[in-house]
Design a protein around this motif. Structure first.
Motif, PDB file in Angstrom:
ATOM      1  N   ARG A  51       0.878  -1.147   0.010  1.00 44.33           N
ATOM      2  CA  ARG A  51       0.097  -0.131   0.087  1.00 44.33           C
ATOM      3  C   ARG A  51       0.712   1.253   0.084  1.00 44.33           C
ATOM      4  O   ARG A  51       0.843   2.180  -0.563  1.00 44.33           O
ATOM      5  N   THR A  52       1.792   1.341   0.830  1.00 50.63           N
ATOM      6  CA  THR A  52       2.915   2.292   0.846  1.00 50.63           C
ATOM      7  C   THR A  52       3.487   2.468  -0.530  1.00 50.63           C
ATOM      8  O   THR A  52       3.445   3.874  -1.049  1.00 50.63           O
ATOM      9  N   ILE A  53       3.711   1.501  -1.454  1.00 57.79           N
ATOM     10  CA  ILE A  53       4.258   1.939  -2.607  1.00 57.79           C
ATOM     11  C   ILE A  53       3.378   2.370  -3.692  1.00 57.79           C
ATOM     12  O   ILE A  53       3.578   3.102  -4.298  1.00 57.79           O
ATOM     13  N   LEU A  55       0.634   4.022  -2.659  1.00 56.13           N
ATOM     14  CA  LEU A  55       0.358   5.630  -2.498  1.00 56.13           C
ATOM     15  C   LEU A  55       1.433   6.569  -3.092  1.00 56.13           C
ATOM     16  O   LEU A  55       1.034   7.515  -3.604  1.00 56.13           O
ATOM     17  N   VAL A  56       2.639   6.024  -3.005  1.00 53.61           N
ATOM     18  CA  VAL A  56       3.639   7.168  -3.735  1.00 53.61           C
ATOM     19  C   VAL A  56       3.690   7.063  -5.180  1.00 53.61           C
ATOM     20  O   VAL A  56       3.997   8.100  -5.724  1.00 53.61           O
ATOM     21  N   GLN A  57       2.975   6.256  -5.705  1.00 56.00           N
ATOM     22  CA  GLN A  57       2.939   6.159  -7.363  1.00 56.00           C
ATOM     23  C   GLN A  57       1.658   6.854  -7.580  1.00 56.00           C
ATOM     24  O   GLN A  57       1.505   6.861  -8.834  1.00 56.00           O
ATOM     25  N   THR A  58       0.654   7.134  -6.657  1.00 55.93           N
ATOM     26  CA  THR A  58      -0.450   7.765  -7.233  1.00 55.93           C
ATOM     27  C   THR A  58      -0.293   9.018  -8.233  1.00 55.93           C
ATOM     28  O   THR A  58       0.654  10.004  -7.804  1.00 55.93           O
ATOM     29  N   LEU A  60      -1.666  11.795  -8.123  1.00 53.24           N
ATOM     30  CA  LEU A  60      -1.931  13.083  -7.561  1.00 53.24           C
ATOM     31  C   LEU A  60      -0.614  13.518  -6.804  1.00 53.24           C
ATOM     32  O   LEU A  60      -0.328  14.639  -6.592  1.00 53.24           O
ATOM     33  N   GLU A  61       0.464  12.693  -6.698  1.00 52.89           N
ATOM     34  CA  GLU A  61       1.873  13.009  -6.159  1.00 52.89           C
ATOM     35  C   GLU A  61       2.707  13.426  -7.519  1.00 52.89           C
ATOM     36  O   GLU A  61       3.993  13.677  -7.105  1.00 52.89           O
ATOM     37  N   LYS A  62       2.249  13.568  -8.548  1.00 51.02           N
ATOM     38  CA  LYS A  62       3.193  13.874  -9.726  1.00 51.02           C
ATOM     39  C   LYS A  62       2.497  15.383 -10.393  1.00 51.02           C
ATOM     40  O   LYS A  62       2.195  15.281 -11.399  1.00 51.02           O
ATOM     41  N   ASP A  64       2.790  18.529 -12.788  1.00 51.28           N
ATOM     42  CA  ASP A  64       3.548  18.532 -13.869  1.00 51.28           C
ATOM     43  C   ASP A  64       4.535  19.690 -13.795  1.00 51.28           C
ATOM     44  O   ASP A  64       4.462  20.511 -12.831  1.00 51.28           O
ATOM     45  N   LEU A  65       5.248  20.178 -14.600  1.00 47.27           N
ATOM     46  CA  LEU A  65       6.180  21.164 -14.590  1.00 47.27           C
ATOM     47  C   LEU A  65       5.300  22.636 -14.737  1.00 47.27           C
ATOM     48  O   LEU A  65       4.588  22.667 -15.592  1.00 47.27           O
ATOM     49  N   PRO A  66       5.674  23.422 -13.949  1.00 52.05           N
ATOM     50  CA  PRO A  66       5.153  24.798 -13.830  1.00 52.05           C
ATOM     51  C   PRO A  66       5.431  25.536 -15.238  1.00 52.05           C
ATOM     52  O   PRO A  66       6.428  25.509 -15.524  1.00 52.05           O
TER      53      PRO A  66
ATOM     54  N   SER B  31       9.306  17.160 -16.794  1.00 60.36           N
ATOM     55  CA  SER B  31       8.438  16.953 -15.666  1.00 60.36           C
ATOM     56  C   SER B  31       8.908  15.932 -14.667  1.00 60.36           C
ATOM     57  O   SER B  31       9.176  16.423 -13.537  1.00 60.36           O
ATOM     58  N   ARG B  35      10.553  16.910 -11.189  1.00 58.69           N
ATOM     59  CA  ARG B  35       9.883  16.214  -9.806  1.00 58.69           C
ATOM     60  C   ARG B  35      10.950  15.616  -8.984  1.00 58.69           C
ATOM     61  O   ARG B  35      11.009  15.660  -7.725  1.00 58.69           O
ATOM     62  N   LEU B 133       2.868  11.701   3.659  1.00 60.27           N
ATOM     63  CA  LEU B 133       3.582  10.858   2.819  1.00 60.27           C
ATOM     64  C   LEU B 133       4.839  11.585   2.507  1.00 60.27           C
ATOM     65  O   LEU B 133       6.127  11.116   2.387  1.00 60.27           O
TER      66      LEU B 133
END
Lengths: 88, 201
Positions: A51-53, A55-58, A60-62, A64-66, B31, B35, B133
């Motif tokens: 689950r930890t893995i 979660l970090v792959q979601t 939402l955590e990525k 885009d470049l501003p 990107s 990141r 997290l």
């Protein structure tokens, strides 16, 4: 780590990462699954690690470049000429 | 991130110095590299420096690209080196080699045995959950964090991570296991407080 015929919690811990990645020798895999069926604690450690893995792959955590960062990057590289709206 | 050459991009054009093609390369990979910089350095200004230096470096050396690794892995290797250089400059006390290829899992023994894995997504990924997290990832030692970011966040294979970091695959696996265990402990501590009392063990 010892050579017990049955997988112990410690052995499981050492192989956990490889098991999650599907990177474990099939025989070890089988032994480990047998142990998991009998050991609540190891099952919890496995589930929560997976689950930890997840979660970090979601996505939402990525973020885009501003856009301003992108513009400055293109200018720094002397690529201003190619600074078109970012294709999506 | 796409780990192979993007379908419609031409390596030949890149190597020949085609600027338009390089601009497309920048858009393809900026990107994930930004990141990575953000998560390695922890602030946008440093992440931007890593990003710019990575592509300046890539622009200078693209004609020497030999295709022994994928283009993405090659770019990551440059980005990792830029990030590590900046970390060393800012925090000379940080030891990036602090994890030897140790098989000893004694200090990894889980202490938090609470099954929070079935908590609903909205609880796990609440604003506060995401902050917890991020904080947990930020607290990983650099030598573990970089492996974790490339493998588990950016999705490189063990082999690609090893190539990007100049480590052996065994060393990558050891560090990855450690990183995952440390994170699991931290998240378990956080999420177990959010479990309904009846599910606690």
């Amino acid at each position: 780590m010892t050579d017990h015929p049955h997988t112990t919690c410690e052995e499981l811990l050492g192989s956990l990462s490889a098991y999650i990645d599907g990177d474990l020798d099939p025989q070890l895999c089988q032994e480990l699954e047998k142990h998991l069926a009998e050991c609540d604690n190891c099952r919890i450690v496995l589930n929560t690690t997976k689950r930890t893995i997840d979660l970090v792959q979601t996505p939402l955590e990525k973020p885009d470049l501003p856009e301003d960062v992108r513009e400055r990057l293109f200018k720094r590289l002397n690529l201003d000429h190619y600074l078109t709206p970012k294709p999506k | 991130m796409d780990k192979t050459m993007p379908n419609d991009m031409s390596l030949e054009a890149l190597i020949a110095g085609d600027r338009a093609e390089f601009a497309r390369l920048v858009d393809e990979y900026s990107s994930p590299i930004y990141r990575l910089g953000l998560r390695m350095l922890g602030n946008p200004q440093d992440a931007e420096d890593v990003l710019q230096n990575t592509f300046l470096n890539a622009l200078t050396h693209i004609q020497n690209f030999e295709g022994r690794s994928s283009l993405a892995t090659w770019l990551y290797r440059i980005a990792v080196n830029e990030a590590l250089m900046l970390i060393r400059k800012k925090k000379p006390e940080v030891n990036l080699e602090d994890v030897e290829a140790e098989d000893d899992t004694d200090d990894l023994r889980p202490t938090q045995i609470v099954d929070w894995s079935a908590l609903p997504e909205e609880e796990l990924l609440s604003e506060e959950g995401k902050k917890a997290l991020d904080a947990a990832v930020a607290q990983l030692p650099e030598s573990l964090r970089i492996v974790f970011l490339l493998r588990d966040v950016e999705g490189l294979s063990i082999k690609e991570t090893a190539e990007a970091l100049n480590l052996t695959e065994t060393n990558v696996k050891t560090r990855l296991l450690r990183a995952r265990m440390v994170l699991r402990e931290q998240l378990s501590a956080y999420y177990s407080e959010r479990l309904p009392a009846r599910s606690e063990k």
